[in-house]
Design an enzyme around this catalytic site. Structure first.
Site, PDB file in Angstrom:
ATOM      1  N   GLU A 155     -16.415   9.674  23.096  1.00 21.36           N
ATOM      2  CA  GLU A 155     -16.499   9.726  21.636  1.00 21.36           C
ATOM      3  C   GLU A 155     -17.293   8.560  21.048  1.00 21.36           C
ATOM      4  O   GLU A 155     -17.945   8.692  20.014  1.00 21.36           O
ATOM      5  CB  GLU A 155     -15.086   9.714  21.030  1.00 21.36           C
ATOM      6  N   LYS A 193      -5.877 -11.338  36.249  1.00 21.33           N
ATOM      7  CA  LYS A 193      -6.916 -10.533  36.865  1.00 21.33           C
ATOM      8  C   LYS A 193      -8.126 -10.369  35.950  1.00 21.33           C
ATOM      9  O   LYS A 193      -8.004  -9.905  34.814  1.00 21.33           O
ATOM     10  CB  LYS A 193      -6.358  -9.148  37.220  1.00 21.33           C
ATOM     11  N   THR A 197     -12.206  -6.912  33.150  1.00 24.24           N
ATOM     12  CA  THR A 197     -13.222  -7.460  32.250  1.00 24.24           C
ATOM     13  C   THR A 197     -14.608  -7.327  32.865  1.00 24.24           C
ATOM     14  O   THR A 197     -15.583  -6.962  32.187  1.00 24.24           O
ATOM     15  CB  THR A 197     -12.910  -8.934  31.928  1.00 24.24           C
ATOM     16  N   LYS A 229     -15.683 -17.801  36.660  1.00 25.65           N
ATOM     17  CA  LYS A 229     -15.779 -16.517  37.345  1.00 25.65           C
ATOM     18  C   LYS A 229     -16.241 -15.412  36.397  1.00 25.65           C
ATOM     19  O   LYS A 229     -17.130 -14.612  36.732  1.00 25.65           O
ATOM     20  CB  LYS A 229     -14.416 -16.168  37.945  1.00 25.65           C
ATOM     21  N   CYS A 385       5.989   3.526  -4.376  1.00 27.96           N
ATOM     22  CA  CYS A 385       5.475   4.889  -4.329  1.00 27.96           C
ATOM     23  C   CYS A 385       6.627   5.891  -4.184  1.00 27.96           C
ATOM     24  O   CYS A 385       7.351   6.130  -5.136  1.00 27.96           O
ATOM     25  CB  CYS A 385       4.447   5.024  -3.203  1.00 27.96           C
ATOM     26  N   LEU A 386       6.838   6.448  -3.007  1.00 27.51           N
ATOM     27  CA  LEU A 386       7.973   7.339  -2.792  1.00 27.51           C
ATOM     28  C   LEU A 386       9.277   6.630  -3.115  1.00 27.51           C
ATOM     29  O   LEU A 386      10.239   7.249  -3.582  1.00 27.51           O
ATOM     30  CB  LEU A 386       7.985   7.834  -1.342  1.00 27.51           C
ATOM     31  N   GLY A 387       9.311   5.312  -2.894  1.00 29.53           N
ATOM     32  CA  GLY A 387      10.500   4.523  -3.217  1.00 29.53           C
ATOM     33  C   GLY A 387      10.829   4.563  -4.695  1.00 29.53           C
ATOM     34  O   GLY A 387      12.009   4.596  -5.083  1.00 29.53           O
ATOM     35  N   GLN A 389       9.957   7.107  -6.729  1.00 31.12           N
ATOM     36  CA  GLN A 389      10.362   8.481  -7.004  1.00 31.12           C
ATOM     37  C   GLN A 389      11.821   8.712  -6.585  1.00 31.12           C
ATOM     38  O   GLN A 389      12.595   9.341  -7.308  1.00 31.12           O
ATOM     39  CB  GLN A 389       9.424   9.439  -6.283  1.00 31.12           C
ATOM     40  N   GLU A 409       8.331  18.311  -4.713  1.00 24.46           N
ATOM     41  CA  GLU A 409       7.813  18.204  -3.352  1.00 24.46           C
ATOM     42  C   GLU A 409       8.891  18.604  -2.345  1.00 24.46           C
ATOM     43  O   GLU A 409       8.596  19.171  -1.295  1.00 24.46           O
ATOM     44  CB  GLU A 409       7.348  16.767  -3.071  1.00 24.46           C
ATOM     45  N   HIS A 520       0.767   0.817  -4.783  1.00 19.71           N
ATOM     46  CA  HIS A 520       0.978   0.090  -3.525  1.00 19.71           C
ATOM     47  C   HIS A 520       0.484  -1.359  -3.668  1.00 19.71           C
ATOM     48  O   HIS A 520      -0.660  -1.665  -3.309  1.00 19.71           O
ATOM     49  CB  HIS A 520       0.219   0.776  -2.388  1.00 19.71           C
ATOM     50  N   GLU A 522       1.078  -3.831  -1.858  1.00 21.35           N
ATOM     51  CA  GLU A 522       0.846  -4.477  -0.562  1.00 21.35           C
ATOM     52  C   GLU A 522      -0.626  -4.502  -0.174  1.00 21.35           C
ATOM     53  O   GLU A 522      -1.065  -5.360   0.612  1.00 21.35           O
ATOM     54  CB  GLU A 522       1.660  -3.788   0.542  1.00 21.35           C
TER      55      GLU A 522
END
Length: 548
Positions: A155, A193, A197, A229, A385-387, A389, A409, A520, A522
């Protein structure tokens, strides 16, 4: 610090190898903070190899949080890291998925833009990727581009090829490459190890990219002999092999990278004439994280708590507020369905309760029970938000007596739809938008930064100390204004509204600290600045813990 413009645009590409989720986003963001502290105007981009147009409809359990930018773009959670570490504002040109690139290419093909050519990955898809990268870099001295996935993934190949080509042509710009790999520690043999890498860099070089610096993600600091290394087998200068070992705190990482001179390597490669980094603000953040004198315990009652990345911006915002209050914030992630099944006893030792955002009806009754517990026991409560509501539903049921109160909803047949989908609303630019229950999930959101007008005499107004604030949204359902007057009469205060009258914030006057918001907050918190709403919330939790 004044930003210093460079003569040519610069690109720093960050790739990853061995395994995913080893911290490319944090490393990219930390590099951004280092270069910004040296006077550069920095932005950070993310290229994601998945076919989704954006992560908006992806499960949080699979992909983690969806970060919403100021312009309303739903993006990868790494953009949250970028905005927390760098004073940039990301947007629609900061996150390109394979789906978005292919959609653009196919649209051009349908219009005939390719003049009948056979449309192929090379050059058409790779050219579109390069155009997108350049578009996202406009107005910045340096653009850091994180390539999602790991080198060798099918991808990711078009994106890796595109950044390889940019390193060859250098059409008026300079380019540098940083590769992040895992250096595992095998406990059974007590050995570090380096072979994974070596193979990862070999894969990258086979594609045509030689990294200028190698960041080695490890549990323990790399011993000196391992630098020699790794340098020998990867053709990377020994001084450009960086040990990114486990840190005490993620906000220590800019300091760790600076101490090993990673920013000096990038500055030299990109031919930058900039001063040394001043990381005093980051040193203060790290100091604050270490010197918190005690802790407060916050219950985050949600429906995606089994995967912590689902709430990463929220968790970090709480920590930022802890720094400002000189407290260590301990978050107890509580599954809302467990509350629904077992009751609220697990909340009895908490200093505050927070209900985050989410979608769907699973666990909603557990959230409502938690809110009732916080309201009746005078425990500081923050709903987001949902909190918010859920808080309105709880109040309508248990204070007003509307036993069937709900959101459409969750129950389209409720007799008291206190939360419902608003079929028409006005955007910030004055345009109107329509939606209904049958609209596509990706097109029914109120998204991005919008103004919230704050009501005089409310806690919210005092906390923000402003007439209005700009906060970011991501939701479909709104408070139903039909119930506004009735709820206000029974003591629920609506302390913030959008310009077109949608409820944005609620609070309870006779509660020590009970606030919920539709937006939001945050998404705009950072360790350097914090956020006033979270700072006030944690302060209330501290006061509650002292009394109890």
């Amino acid at each position: 610090m004044k930003k210093m413009a460079s003569k040519k645009p610069k690109f720093l590409f960050v790739t990853g190898g061995v395994v995913s989720s080893i911290g490319k986003g944090i490393i990219s963001a930390s590099l951004g903070s280092l270069l910004e502290s040296r006077g550069m105007k920095v932005t950070v981009m993310k290229l994601d190899p998945y076919i989704n147009l954006d992560p908006g409809t992806m499960s949080p359990f699979q992909h983690g949080e969806v970060f919403v930018t100021e312009d309303g773009t739903e993006t990868d959670l790494d953009l949250g890291h970028y905005e927390r570490y760098v004073s940039t504002t990301t947007g629609k040109h900061s996150n390109y998925t394979a789906g978005k690139i292919y959609e653009t290419v196919i649209a051009k093909e349908r219009r005939g833009d390719y003049l009948g050519a056979t449309v192929q990955v090379i050059p058409h898809v790779t050219d579109e990727i390069k155009k997108s990268i350049v578009k996202g870099s406009q107005g910045y001295d340096i653009t850091i581009v994180e390539v999602g996935g790991t080198v060798g993934d099918i991808e990711s190949l078009p994106f890796i090829e595109a950044i390889r080509q940019m390193g060859i042509y250098k059409d008026g710009y300079e380019v540098a490459y940083v590769h992040l790999t895992l250096v595992p520690y095998i406990k059974a043999s007590a050995e570090i190890k380096t072979k994974p890498t070596q193979h990862s860099v070999r894969e990258l070089r086979a594609i045509g990219i030689q990294p200028d610096a190698l960041v080695c993600r490890s549990e323990l600091p790399l011993p000196k002999e391992h630098f020699d290394k790794i340098a020998l087998f990867t053709n990377v200068d020994k001084n450009a092999v960086i040990s990114a070992h486990d840190a005490e705190d993620i906000y220590q990482i800019p300091l760790i990278l600076r101490d090993q001179g990673l920013d000096d390597i990038i500055v030299e490669k990109l031919k930058l004439d900039v001063p040394k980094a001043d990381l005093t603000p980051w040193q203060n953040v790290f100091k604050a994280s270490k010197e918190s004198d005690s802790k407060v315990k916050i219950a985050m009652v949600g429906k995606y708590v089994d995967f912590k990345d689902s709430y990463i911006s929220l968790s970090e915002a709480l920590r930022h507020a802890g720094f400002k209050n000189k407290k260590n914030v301990e978050i107890a992630y509580v599954e809302s369905e467990d509350i629904q099944k077992n009751g609220t006893d697990c909340l009895s030792k908490m200093d505050a309760i927070l209900i985050p955002g989410g979608f769907g009806d699973r666990g909603i009754e557990g959230m409502i029970q938690s809110i009732e517990y916080a309201r009746k026991n005078s425990i500081p409560f923050l709903g987001i938000c949902l909190g918010m509501q859920a808080a309105v539903i709880e109040y309508a049921r248990n204070v007003l007596g509307h036993n069937d109160a709900n959101s459409t909803e969750f129950n389209q047949d409720t007799s008291s739809p206190v939360i419902a989908m608003i079929t028409e609303w006005m955007n910030e630019d004055g345009s109107t938008e329509n939606r209904d229950e049958t609209s596509e999930l990706g097109g029914t959101m109120r998204l991005g930064a919008q103004e919230c007008l704050l009501k005089e005499g409310t806690k919210a107004k005092k906390i923000y100390d402003a007439e209005s604030v700009i906060e970011r949204h991501r939701h479909r359902y709104e408070f139903n204004n039909t119930y506004l007057e009735e709820l206000q009469k029974d003591g629920l205060i609506f302390s913030g509204f959008s310009k077109d009258g949608l409820a944005e914030m609620i609070e309870i006057d006779d509660h020590p600290w009970f606030i919920a918001c539709q937006f939001h907050p945050e998404f705009t918190s950072s360790p350097l600045r914090g956020h006033p709403l979270f700072q006030s919330f944690i302060k209330a939790a501290v006061e509650y813990s002292k009394k109890n």
